[in-house]
Write a protein that holds these residues in place. Structure first.
Motif, short mmCIF file in Angstrom:
data_model
loop_
_atom_site.label_atom_id
_atom_site.label_comp_id
_atom_site.label_asym_id
_atom_site.label_seq_id
_atom_site.Cartn_x
_atom_site.Cartn_y
_atom_site.Cartn_z
N ASP A 32 6.05 10.34 -2.09
CA ASP A 32 6.21 8.78 -2.49
C ASP A 32 4.79 8.59 -0.77
O ASP A 32 3.79 7.85 -1.49
CB ASP A 32 7.38 7.72 -1.66
N LEU A 33 4.64 9.03 -0.19
CA LEU A 33 4.27 9.49 0.97
C LEU A 33 2.31 9.25 0.11
O LEU A 33 1.69 8.94 0.73
CB LEU A 33 4.65 9.61 2.03
N MET A 34 2.05 10.16 -0.35
CA MET A 34 1.23 10.70 -1.30
C MET A 34 0.52 9.89 -1.43
O MET A 34 -0.97 9.18 -2.34
CB MET A 34 1.44 12.05 -2.28
N GLU A 35 1.43 9.70 -2.64
CA GLU A 35 1.40 8.14 -3.55
C GLU A 35 0.68 6.80 -2.80
O GLU A 35 0.04 6.27 -3.54
CB GLU A 35 2.29 7.68 -5.06
N THR A 36 1.35 6.71 -1.78
CA THR A 36 0.98 5.13 -0.87
C THR A 36 -0.76 5.34 -0.11
O THR A 36 -1.02 4.73 -0.10
CB THR A 36 1.80 5.31 0.47
N ARG A 37 -0.33 6.81 -0.04
CA ARG A 37 -1.95 7.24 0.81
C ARG A 37 -3.14 7.09 -0.81
O ARG A 37 -3.89 6.49 -0.45
CB ARG A 37 -1.80 8.61 1.20
N LYS A 38 -2.44 7.20 -1.59
CA LYS A 38 -3.41 7.03 -2.93
C LYS A 38 -4.21 5.81 -3.48
O LYS A 38 -4.93 5.35 -2.97
CB LYS A 38 -3.16 7.94 -4.23
N PHE A 39 -3.11 5.21 -3.37
CA PHE A 39 -3.14 3.45 -2.97
C PHE A 39 -3.96 2.83 -1.82
O PHE A 39 -4.99 2.49 -2.08
CB PHE A 39 -2.01 2.88 -3.36
N ILE A 40 -3.64 3.31 -0.93
CA ILE A 40 -4.60 3.32 0.66
C ILE A 40 -6.13 3.36 -0.18
O ILE A 40 -6.93 2.73 0.78
CB ILE A 40 -3.77 3.37 1.58
N SER A 41 -5.98 4.63 -0.85
CA SER A 41 -7.68 4.87 -0.62
C SER A 41 -8.51 4.52 -1.49
O SER A 41 -9.75 3.88 -1.40
CB SER A 41 -7.68 6.61 -0.78
N ALA B 53 4.11 -7.86 -4.10
CA ALA B 53 3.50 -8.19 -2.99
C ALA B 53 3.50 -7.54 -1.37
O ALA B 53 3.58 -6.89 -1.33
CB ALA B 53 2.99 -8.84 -2.65
N SER B 54 5.52 -8.33 -2.04
CA SER B 54 6.16 -7.90 -0.58
C SER B 54 6.74 -6.13 -0.61
O SER B 54 7.00 -5.77 0.63
CB SER B 54 7.51 -8.56 -0.57
N ASP B 55 6.67 -6.03 -1.81
CA ASP B 55 7.50 -4.31 -1.67
C ASP B 55 6.10 -3.95 -1.54
O ASP B 55 6.45 -2.27 -0.35
CB ASP B 55 7.79 -4.47 -2.70
N LEU B 56 5.09 -3.84 -1.58
CA LEU B 56 4.22 -2.92 -1.44
C LEU B 56 3.46 -2.90 0.18
O LEU B 56 3.30 -2.41 0.77
CB LEU B 56 2.68 -3.11 -2.33
N LEU B 57 3.90 -4.75 1.08
CA LEU B 57 3.55 -4.35 2.71
C LEU B 57 4.39 -3.60 2.89
O LEU B 57 4.10 -2.93 3.72
CB LEU B 57 3.90 -6.09 2.25
N ILE B 58 6.19 -3.46 2.59
CA ILE B 58 6.98 -3.17 3.34
C ILE B 58 5.82 -1.28 2.78
O ILE B 58 6.46 -0.61 3.95
CB ILE B 58 8.35 -2.73 2.68
N ARG B 59 6.05 -0.88 2.05
CA ARG B 59 5.33 0.38 1.38
C ARG B 59 4.50 0.78 2.17
O ARG B 59 4.53 2.13 3.28
CB ARG B 59 5.21 1.29 -0.18
N ILE B 60 3.25 0.35 2.79
CA ILE B 60 2.40 0.55 3.75
C ILE B 60 2.51 0.70 4.70
O ILE B 60 2.55 1.06 6.13
CB ILE B 60 0.72 -1.36 2.75
N GLY B 61 3.02 -0.24 4.94
CA GLY B 61 3.91 -0.64 6.14
C GLY B 61 4.70 1.00 6.88
O GLY B 61 4.33 0.82 8.41
N ARG B 62 5.98 1.35 6.47
CA ARG B 62 6.02 2.30 6.61
C ARG B 62 5.05 3.56 6.00
O ARG B 62 5.89 4.16 7.16
CB ARG B 62 7.26 2.93 5.10
N TYR B 63 4.52 3.33 5.35
CA TYR B 63 3.09 4.41 6.17
C TYR B 63 2.84 4.39 6.75
O TYR B 63 3.02 5.75 7.93
CB TYR B 63 2.13 3.95 4.65
#
Length: 921
Positions: free
Chosen positions: A64-73, A435-445
Motif C-alpha cells: 500500500d505504501l509503495m503504491e501511495t509513494r508511486k502516486f505521490i511521485s 478525494a477525501s480517501d486520497l487525502l487520508i492515504r497521503i497523510g498516513r504516508y
C-alpha cells in the motif's frame, strides 16, 4: 493510454480511459495516470483482503505504501514539469489593511514575508478603495488577497467568491465566517441550524461576545489536584471545506491557575508536562477529534449549491479549549481570526507570537509550485478530468480535487510547525477512493515517514526562509546571528524597512514621543540579544531625547564564558523639536509655569495663559531664585501649535537677569577660581561657563571623577570639577560628600578666602539640606567661609518609566518640589546664592536631551569651525546665541559647543550672579 483494471471477480474491464481527454499527453501527466491506475488496482486487492478478514481498519502494508509513494511521485513529477510555466504576474498579492497603519507590525510582517517568497505586494485599505482590485480581476491581475482585521467585512461585501479565477487565493472562507458568526448573544449560527446536535462545544461560543471564560483558578478546587485545568487557545488553518482539510499549529497559548496571563508554549510539550507521555498523547488526539467534529459540523451545514468555488481560499481560526480535569476538552470560543489577547502586551509576547504564527502560516499556505500547476492546467486542460481512467471503477478527479491533492501533498511534505488536524490519518478510507480517501492515504504516508524518521534530504532541510518559529527554537551555538524583527511601542517606521540583513536604520518621532519600548527578536533562540552593551537587557524602555539618539542592538553568543558579539544593529532615532509657527503678523504673548501633562503644583494653572508684558523699566533680580515663567509669542494662547517656540524666554517676576557680554565676562573672571561639585547637570553649567569665557570650548569629556582646567581666559581663570555621587561604586567604597569636597578644595589650591573663589554645588535630585550643612562645616574648617557659594537646586528628571533606573511617581515629584524649596531656604539662611533650576526645568520637562535619566538639558557637540559669540539680546532668551564662522572643515582643531536652551537659561543666571555688581566688589 489504456488502463487495465482488475475487478474482485477477475473480470477484465475495458480500458481506453483517456487521461485529461486531449490530443497530446505530457510525460508527467502520463506518469500520473499510470500511477493512479496502479494505485487503484492495488487498493482493489486490499479491499479483497478486508472482505476476507474481520471488518476493522487494516494497517497499511508495504505494498500500500509503495503504491501511495508511486502516486505521490507522479504528482511531484507533474509539479516539476509545470514549474516552467510560472508567470510572474501570477504572484501579485493585495493586502487590505483596513484601519491598520502601514507602520503596524502586522502590516509590515505580511509585506516582508510576501516579498521574501517573491510576491509583488499592493497595499490598499478596503476593497472599495483598491483601484487595482477593481480593474485587475482576471488572470493578469492578482493571485492572493489578504483581508486584515477591519477589512474583512469589506471583502465579504465586495468580493465575488463564486467568480474568482482558479489561481486566486483569499484568506476568507465565507461559509465558515457565517457558520461561526454570532446568531445572538454568542450563539453560533450553524448551531441554530442543527437542533439537538451533540457537539463538544458550548453553544454560546461564537462572535465577539462578552462572555467570561471559565477561570482555571476557580475550577481547580472542583477537580482532583493532579487533574489538568487550563484554558488553551489553539490556532487552526482550514484550507478546504469540500472535502474538509485543516491543520493545527503546534504553538498554543495556555492559561492555568498559576498564571495571571497566558504563555505561548508547544501544545504537545504542555500536555506531556502536565499528564505524562501516554495520557498527553491521548489528550492531543482528543483535541484534534473535538475540533474536527465541530469543523465538520460547520462545513456541512450549507446546502451544496452554496459551496464557494474559491479553490484555494483558507480561513484562520482561534479555538479556545477548556480542560476541566478530563483528557477531553470542550470548545468554549471560536474566533474567525488569530487572536492573542491572553498574552501580555507589555512584554511584546502578544505581537511576537502573532507574528511567528502568521509567518509560519503564510510560508505553509503559499508554496510556489501549486500556483504554477494551476496556471498550467488552466491553459491546457480540456476535459476537466484529472488523474485517472473513465469507467465505473476508475479514479476520476475534478480539477478542484486534483489541485487540492497537489497542494495537500506539498503541505504534508514540507517541514513546518503545522500538523494535520482533519482528515485524521486514523480514519478509514472508503474503497470508492474519492478525494477525501486520497487525502487520508497521503497523510498516513507522511505520518509514517515522520514517525520512522525516514524523511528524505529534501524534507529534512530547513532553510532560513522556512518556519521562523521552528528556526527560533533551535538550540546550541549561535549559527545565525540575525534579528527576525525589531518590535517597538509606539511602532517606529524604520528606514530602510526592516530586513535581517540590514544593520543600520533611521527613524523619526514626534516631539510628544518621549519614550520608546523596544524588544528585538533573534532568528534563532541559540542567539541572545542585548541592548547597548554585552550584558544589557533584552527589552527596555528608552527615553528619547530631543535630537539624535542611538539604540545599539547586540546579537551575541552567550554559550561562551563571556558573551561574544556576533552582529550589531543600530537604530538612529531623531526626535523632532516642538512644532513652531513663525510670527509674521499680529501675535499675543503667552506664558506658562508648568505643563498640564505633569501637574507639580495642582493648585496652580497649567499650560499657556495670556501674559501682559511690563511697560515700565524693571530692576535687575536680587537673587537667582526669583519665581518666574516661560513666555512665548503665539497667535492664540489656547493652541500651543500657533506659537513661535524659537522665541521662548524665561521671565522672572518683576525683574530681569542681566546678561554679561564676552569682554565683561572675561574681565570679571580674571584671577578667579570656580569649583564645581555635583553630577552631570552641574557639569553642563561648567562647560557652558568655559565656552562663554573662552569664546570656544576646546576640551570636553564626560568625566566622572576630578577635572582641572587652567588654560581659560589666557591662563587667568581656573575651573575645577569633582563628580558626585559616584553611584556606580559599592556603598562602602563611595567617597562621602565631605571627602569629595575636601579633595576638590585641595586639588584647586591655592585658594583665597574671598569671592574670587567660587564653589558651585548641586545636582539633579541627590542634593539635600544636609549637604549644605556639610559645606558650611568644611569651609569653616578650611578657613574659606568668605568664598562665594552658589547652590544649583534640583531639576526635573527620572520622571519616565525607564527600565534599569528608578522612576518617580507624580507624588514623589511633588515631594521633590517641596524639598527644592527647603534647599533654597537653607542656602539663603547661610548666605549662599541659589539658582532655582527646578522651576526652570519643570515647565519644559519634555525637552530633555540624551540620557536615560531624562534629566539632561544640555549636550556637547563637536564643531570643526571656530565660533564667536555675538552680543546677547536685552532679554534672557532660551536660544543659543552661538554663531559659527564659515571655515573649511579640518582647517582648525575641533572645538565643542554646549547646546541646550534650558541649560543656557540657568547657566546665564549663574554668570549673572557671578559678575553682578555685588559679586565683584
Amino acid at each position: 493510454m489504456r488502463c487495465v483494471l482488475a475487478t474482485a471477480g477477475g473480470l477484465l474491464l475495458r480500458g481506453a480511459g483517456i487521461l485529461l481527454r486531449r490530443r497530446f499527453c505530457s510525460g508527467p501527466l502520463l506518469l500520473l495516470g499510470v500511477a493512479v491506475c496502479v494505485f487503484y488496482q492495488t487498493l482493489m486487492v486490499a479491499r479483497n483482503r478486508v472482505r476476507s478478514g474481520p471488518q476493522q481498519q487494516q494497517p497499511e502494508t508495504d505494498e500500500d505504501l509503495m503504491e501511495t509513494r508511486k502516486f505521490i511521485s507522479a504528482v511531484e513529477a507533474l509539479q516539476r514539469e509545470t514549474q516552467v510555466h510560472l508567470l510572474s504576474h501570477h504572484r501579485r498579492a493585495i493586502v487590505l489593511t483596513g484601519r491598520l497603519l502601514p507602520s503596524d507590525s502586522e502590516v509590515q510582517l505580511y509585506q516582508q514575508v510576501l516579498q521574501k517568497i517573491e510576491y509583488k505586494v499592493q497595499m490598499s485599505r478596503y476593497a472599495e478603495t483598491s483601484s487595482f482590485l477593481r480593474t485587475q480581476q482576471g488572470v493578469g491581475g492578482w493571485c492572493l488577497l489578504l483581508c486584515l482585521s477591519s477589512s474583512e467585512h469589506s471583502c465579504l461585501r465586495r468580493i465575488s467568491f463564486t467568480h474568482l479565477q482558479r489561481h486566486q487565493m483569499v484568506n476568507l472562507i465565507p461559509e465558515l465566517m457565517q457558520a461561526f458568526s454570532d446568531a445572538g448573544g454568542g450563539l453560533c449560527w450553524f448551531v441554530t441550524q442543527r437542533s439537538g446536535a451533540d457537539l463538544p462545544m458550548k453553544s454560546h461560543s461564537c462572535g465577539t461576545t462578552n462572555q467570561k471564560l471559565q477561570d482555571p483558578q476557580h475550577s481547580r478546587a472542583q477537580v482532583e489536584p493532579s487533574a489538568l485545568v487550563a484554558v488553551v487557545n489553539v490556532y487552526v488553518v482550514v484550507t478546504s471545506l469540500s472535502p474538509l482539510t485543516s491543520f493545527l499549529h503546534d504553538i498554543s497559548v495556555v492559561t492555568t491557575s498559576q498564571q495571571q496571563k497566558g504563555r505561548p508554549v508547544k501544545l504537545r510539550d504542555f500536555l506531556q508536562q502536565q499528564l505524562g507521555p501516554t495520557a498527553s498523547h491521548q489528550a492531543l488526539e482528543q483535541v484534534k477529534k473535538v475540533i474536527g467534529e465541530v469543523l465538520l459540523a460547520a462545513s456541512t451545514n450549507e446546502e451544496p449549491r452554496h459551496i464557494s468555488r474559491c479553490l484555494l481560499c483558507f480561513q484562520l481560526l482561534t479555538v479556545t479549549l477548556y480542560f476541566s480535569g478530563s483528557l477531553t476538552p470542550v470548545i468554549v470560543q471560536v474566533h474567525t481570526e488569530f487572536t492573542f489577547t491572553a498574552l501580555s502586551e507589555d512584554t511584546f509576547d502578544r505581537q511576537i507570537t502573532k507574528d511567528l504564527i502568521l509567518d509560519d502560516t503564510l510560508r505553509f499556505l503559499l508554496p510556489r509550485t501549486p500556483l504554477s500547476i494551476n496556471a498550467y492546467l488552466s491553459s491546457q486542460s480540456e476535459g476537466g478530468q484529472y488523474g485517472g481512467c473513465r469507467g465505473t471503477r476508475g479514479i476520476c478527479l475534478s480539477e478542484h480535487d486534483f489541485l487540492l491533492l497537489s497542494l495537500f501533498q506539498q503541505q504534508m511534505k514540507m517541514p513546518s510547525p503545522f500538523q494535520l488536524l482533519y482528515p485524521s490519518v486514523s480514519s478509514s478510507s472508503s474503497l470508492s477512493l474519492g478525494a477525501s480517501d486520497l487525502l487520508i492515504r497521503i497523510g498516513r504516508y507522511y505520518e509514517l515517514q515522520a514517525n520512522n524518521s525516514c524523511r528524505t534530504e529534501e524534507t529534512d532541510a530547513l532553510t532560513s526562509q522556512q518556519s521562523a518559529f521552528s528556526s527560533s527554537q533551535d538550540e546550541g551555538a549561535c549559527l545565525d546571528p540575525h534579528l527576525r524583527q525589531i518590535y517597538t511601542e509606539p511602532p517606529l517606521t524604520l528606514t530602510p524597512p526592516f530586513s535581517p540583513w540590514v544593520k543600520e536604520y533611521h527613524t523619526e518621532v514626534t516631539f510628544d514621543t518621549v519614550t520608546v519600548r523596544i524588544r528585538p527578536e533573534p532568528v534563532s533562540s541559540a542567539c541572545s540579544v542585548h541592548l547597548d552593551e554585552h550584558r544589557g537587557p533584552r527589552m527596555a524602555n528608552y527615553p528619547v531625547g530631543l535630537g539624535h539618539s542611538r539604540i545599539s542592538i547586540l546579537v551575541t553568543d552567550d554559550a561562551e564564558p563571556e558573551p561574544t558579539v556576533m552582529t550589531i544593529y543600530s537604530v538612529h532615532v531623531v526626535r523632532e523639536n516642538r512644532p513652531s509657527l513663525p510670527m509674521f503678523g499680529d501675535h499675543v504673548m503667552c506664558s506658562f509655569m508648568q505643563d498640564c501633562g505633569l501637574l507639580v503644583h495642582p493648585t496652580h494653572s497649567c499650560g499657556l495663559q495670556p501674559h501682559v508684558m511690563s511697560q515700565h523699566p524693571v530692576q535687575t533680580c536680587s537673587s537667582g531664585h526669583v519665581p518666574g515663567r516661560w513666555v512665548v509669542p503665539c497667535l492664540s494662547c489656547s493652541d500651543n501649535r500657533t506659537c513661535d517656540w524659537r522665541r521662548i524666554s524665561w521671565h522672572p517676576d518683576g525683574c530681569y537677569h542681566r546678561l554679561v557680554d564676552g569682554p565683561l565676562l572675561q574681565d570679571c573672571m580674571r584671577d578667579r577660581k570656580v569649583m564645581f561639585i555635583g553630577d552631570s547637570t552641574n557639569r553642563g553649567m561648567m562647560y557652558f561657563l568655559m565656552e562663554r569665557v573662552n569664546s570656544s570650548l576646546e576640551d570636553w569629556g564626560k568625566a566622572h571623577d576630578m577635572l582641572v582646567y587652567g588654560n581659560l581666559n589666557r591662563g587667568r581663570t581656573l575651573v575645577s570639577y569633582s563628580y558626585y555621587p559616584q553611584f556606580w561604586l559599592d556603598k562602602k567604597q563611595r567617597p562621602t560628600f565631605r571627602q569629595a569636597l575636601l579633595q576638590l578644595l585641595h586639588r584647586s589650591q591655592p585658594l583665597v578666602n574671598s569671592n574670587r573663589t567660587v564653589l558651585v554645588v548641586g545636582g539633579v535630585q541627590w542634593l539635600n539640606t544636609n549637604h549644605l550643612r556639610t559645606v558650611v562645616e568644611v569651609l569653616d574648617r578650611e578657613s574659606l567661609c568668605n568664598i562665594l557659594v552658589v547652590v544649583k537646586s534640583l531639576g526635573m528628571g527620572f520622571h519616565l518609566p525607564v527600565d534599569g533606573i528608578r522612576s518617580l511617581s507624580l507624588t514623589e515629584i511633588q515631594d521633590l518640589s517641596r524639598e527644592n524649596d527647603d534647599i533654597i531656604a537653607t542656602a539663603e539662611h547661610h548666605g549662599y546664592e541659589a539658582i532655582d533650576t527646578f522651576s526652570i526645568t519643570m515647565g519644559r520637562y519634555k525637552e530633555f536631551l540624551q540620557g536615560r535619566c531624562a534629566c539632561h538639558f544640555h549636550e556637547v557637540e563637536k564643531s570643526w569651525s571656530k565660533a564667536n559669540r555675538t552680543r546677547p539680546e536685552p532679554e534672557l532668551s532660551s536660544q543659543s546665541a552661538m554663531l559659527d564662522t564659515d571655515q573649511e572643515a579640518g582647517s582648525h582643531p575641533p572645538t565643542y559647543h554646549v547646546r541646550g536652551p534650558v541649560n543656557q537659561v540657568y547657566s546665564e543666571i549663574l554668570l549673572s550672579r557671578l559678575c553682578g555688581t555685588q559679586a565683584t566688589q
